[in-house]
Motif scaffolding. Structure first.
Motif, mmCIF file in Angstrom:
data_model
loop_
_atom_site.group_PDB
_atom_site.id
_atom_site.type_symbol
_atom_site.label_atom_id
_atom_site.label_comp_id
_atom_site.label_asym_id
_atom_site.label_seq_id
_atom_site.Cartn_x
_atom_site.Cartn_y
_atom_site.Cartn_z
ATOM 1 N N ILE A 32 21.746 -19.121 52.592
ATOM 2 C CA ILE A 32 20.413 -18.808 52.333
ATOM 3 C C ILE A 32 19.643 -18.766 53.841
ATOM 4 N N SER A 33 19.816 -20.185 54.166
ATOM 5 C CA SER A 33 18.987 -20.212 55.620
ATOM 6 C C SER A 33 19.638 -19.102 56.665
ATOM 7 N N ASP A 34 21.060 -19.018 56.713
ATOM 8 C CA ASP A 34 21.351 -17.599 57.798
ATOM 9 C C ASP A 34 20.771 -16.354 57.364
ATOM 10 N N SER A 35 20.755 -16.248 56.108
ATOM 11 C CA SER A 35 20.230 -14.891 55.799
ATOM 12 C C SER A 35 18.789 -14.571 55.927
ATOM 13 N N THR A 36 17.890 -15.609 55.543
ATOM 14 C CA THR A 36 16.754 -15.403 55.737
ATOM 15 C C THR A 36 16.038 -15.825 56.935
ATOM 16 N N GLY A 37 16.708 -16.829 57.720
ATOM 17 C CA GLY A 37 16.042 -17.202 58.954
ATOM 18 C C GLY A 37 15.215 -18.381 58.697
ATOM 19 N N LEU A 38 15.052 -18.944 57.482
ATOM 20 C CA LEU A 38 14.287 -19.998 57.121
ATOM 21 C C LEU A 38 15.276 -21.078 57.510
ATOM 22 N N ASP A 39 14.709 -22.552 57.848
ATOM 23 C CA ASP A 39 15.319 -23.645 58.264
ATOM 24 C C ASP A 39 16.055 -24.156 57.137
ATOM 25 N N TYR A 40 17.432 -24.580 57.378
ATOM 26 C CA TYR A 40 18.157 -25.385 56.582
ATOM 27 C C TYR A 40 17.363 -26.592 55.864
ATOM 28 N N ASP A 41 17.014 -27.442 56.587
ATOM 29 C CA ASP A 41 16.211 -28.637 56.218
ATOM 30 C C ASP A 41 14.901 -28.186 55.522
ATOM 31 N N TRP A 42 14.109 -27.123 55.851
ATOM 32 C CA TRP A 42 13.028 -26.622 55.251
ATOM 33 C C TRP A 42 13.256 -26.514 53.518
ATOM 34 N N LEU A 43 14.536 -25.575 53.528
ATOM 35 C CA LEU A 43 14.918 -25.427 52.195
ATOM 36 C C LEU A 43 15.063 -26.618 51.356
ATOM 37 N N HIS A 44 15.724 -27.491 51.615
ATOM 38 C CA HIS A 44 16.107 -29.008 51.047
ATOM 39 C C HIS A 44 14.484 -29.574 50.992
#
Length: 75
Positions: A32-44
């Protein structure tokens, strides 16, 4: 006057739907992070409710991605 509550309800519905779907996709955060450009840690942090104001634009972007990629029809 009527549009404010509807807008707030709409935003809250998107927010809660996004959080619910995100919590069901914990193993997919990197993708999801790679696809959206949203930070992995932010998602968590968003999934755990650690960010009190995650930003409407980010939530809308995430919501759109999750709906298009992980719809109930695709499951």
């Amino acid at each position: 006057v009527m549009s404010r509550p509807a807008t707030r309800a709409y935003v809250m519905n998107i927010y809660q739907s996004t959080i619910d779907k995100l919590n069901n996709l914990k193993g997919e955060f990197r993708k999801i992070s790679d696809s959206t450009g949203l930070d992995y840690d932010w998602l968590h942090q968003v999934a755990r409710g650690k960010i009190s104001d995650p930003g409407v634009k980010k939530i809308e972007k995430l919501y759109s991605h999750l709906e298009n990629t992980y719809s109930d029809d695709a499951a």
